[in-house]
Design a protein around this motif. Structure first.
Motif, PDB file in Angstrom:
ATOM      1  N   ARG A   1       1.572   1.978  10.534  1.00  0.00           N
ATOM      2  CA  ARG A   1       0.352   1.924  11.341  1.00  0.00           C
ATOM      3  C   ARG A   1       0.344   3.030  12.391  1.00  0.00           C
ATOM      4  N   GLY A   2       1.536   3.346  12.929  1.00  0.00           N
ATOM      5  CA  GLY A   2       1.626   4.445  13.884  1.00  0.00           C
ATOM      6  C   GLY A   2       1.402   5.794  13.234  1.00  0.00           C
ATOM      7  N   GLN A   3       1.876   5.965  11.982  1.00  0.00           N
ATOM      8  CA  GLN A   3       1.723   7.220  11.257  1.00  0.00           C
ATOM      9  C   GLN A   3       0.291   7.449  10.804  1.00  0.00           C
TER      10      GLN A   3
ATOM     11  N   VAL B   1      -4.568   2.651   8.097  1.00  0.00           N
ATOM     12  CA  VAL B   1      -3.921   1.343   8.007  1.00  0.00           C
ATOM     13  C   VAL B   1      -4.496   0.409   9.058  1.00  0.00           C
ATOM     14  N   THR B   2      -5.116  -0.662   8.619  1.00  0.00           N
ATOM     15  CA  THR B   2      -5.786  -1.598   9.514  1.00  0.00           C
ATOM     16  C   THR B   2      -5.166  -2.976   9.384  1.00  0.00           C
TER      17      THR B   2
ATOM     18  N   ARG C   1       7.853   3.669   4.158  1.00  0.00           N
ATOM     19  CA  ARG C   1       7.901   5.076   3.767  1.00  0.00           C
ATOM     20  C   ARG C   1       7.380   5.273   2.349  1.00  0.00           C
ATOM     21  N   TRP C   2       7.645   4.281   1.490  1.00  0.00           N
ATOM     22  CA  TRP C   2       7.090   4.353   0.134  1.00  0.00           C
ATOM     23  C   TRP C   2       5.566   4.295   0.182  1.00  0.00           C
ATOM     24  N   LEU C   3       5.035   3.378   1.013  1.00  0.00           N
ATOM     25  CA  LEU C   3       3.578   3.274   1.153  1.00  0.00           C
ATOM     26  C   LEU C   3       2.994   4.565   1.725  1.00  0.00           C
ATOM     27  N   ASP C   4       3.713   5.174   2.659  1.00  0.00           N
ATOM     28  CA  ASP C   4       3.263   6.437   3.249  1.00  0.00           C
ATOM     29  C   ASP C   4       3.168   7.516   2.180  1.00  0.00           C
TER      30      ASP C   4
END
Length: 220
Positions: free
Chosen positions: A39-41, A46-47, A4-7
């Motif tokens: 990856r789903g978001q 995101v690879t 969530r932080w990365l998002d």
């Protein structure tokens, strides 16, 4: 929470004041299915890349590329070769590299590096089943570490403790429980002196276990 932080970070890169499509974030790991929620978001951003790496020769390549010369370069090359003996059972080569690396570190009075060389050689000898050689290496490691300690080297205290743990381990393998207990007791004392609670607890625990095996139950 990390995903969530990365998002939120990626959202900031998309729309915040530092907006940029030229920044890439690369994370390395060995997880089978990393960051599934993220990856789903963000499937477009995101690879997941799966690579196969041949790491065995990397230390040699790094030393070769460094172009380092003189005693430090020579020592690094010998040390890298010495680490390789952990994988390949060749007692003669181990003894030769052990002696060569020590010759450099002793000449330069690098007591800490001498201790590390002895520790590494002790582990290699032990893996090859050469317990007498391993014990001697660990004893020499402790001795070199004490010289580093006396010279106020910042790693001296921890190196002494490592040497003592190595000595104790060999004694333990040969069921010399009283000798192992003495080494663990000294290691525990040293760990308390440098306020390393984890090592102090582990050394004391092993000391007690060895005393119990030696039928010194009250002391244990």
């Amino acid at each position: 929470a990390f995903e969530r932080w990365l998002d939120a970070f990626l959202q900031e890169l998309d729309h915040g004041p530092c907006r940029s499509d030229r920044i890439r974030i690369v994370l390395y790991g060995v997880a089978a299915d990393p960051l599934p929620w993220l990856r789903g978001q963000r499937p477009q951003q995101v690879t997941l890349l799966r690579g196969r790496y041949q790491m065995q020769v990397l230390p040699r390549e790094l030393v070769a590329d460094s172009g380092e010369r003189g005693p430090s370069g020579q020592f690094r090359r010998l040390f890298v070769e010495l680490t390789e003996t952990l994988e390949h059972a060749d007692p003669a080569r181990l003894a030769r590299l052990h002696a060569a690396a020590l010759q450099v570190s002793a000449a330069q009075q690098w007591f800490d590096q001498s201790a590390v060389v002895h520790l590494l050689a002790g582990a290699a000898y032990l893996k090859q089943g050469l317990r007498d050689e391993a014990l001697l290496s660990y004893e020499h490691a402790t001795e070199a570490a004490r010289h580093a300690q006396a010279a106020a080297h910042p790693a001296g205290d921890k190196l002494v403790i490592n040497g003592l743990f190595g000595e104790a381990g060999v004694h333990l393998m040969q069921q010399r429980y009283a000798a192992a207990a003495r080494c663990y007791a000294e290691a525990a004392h040293g760990a308390r002196d440098v306020h390393d609670g984890i090592l102090a607890v582990e050394a004391s625990r092993m000391q007690a276990w060895c005393l119990a095996k030696d039928r010194q139950c009250a002391h244990a």
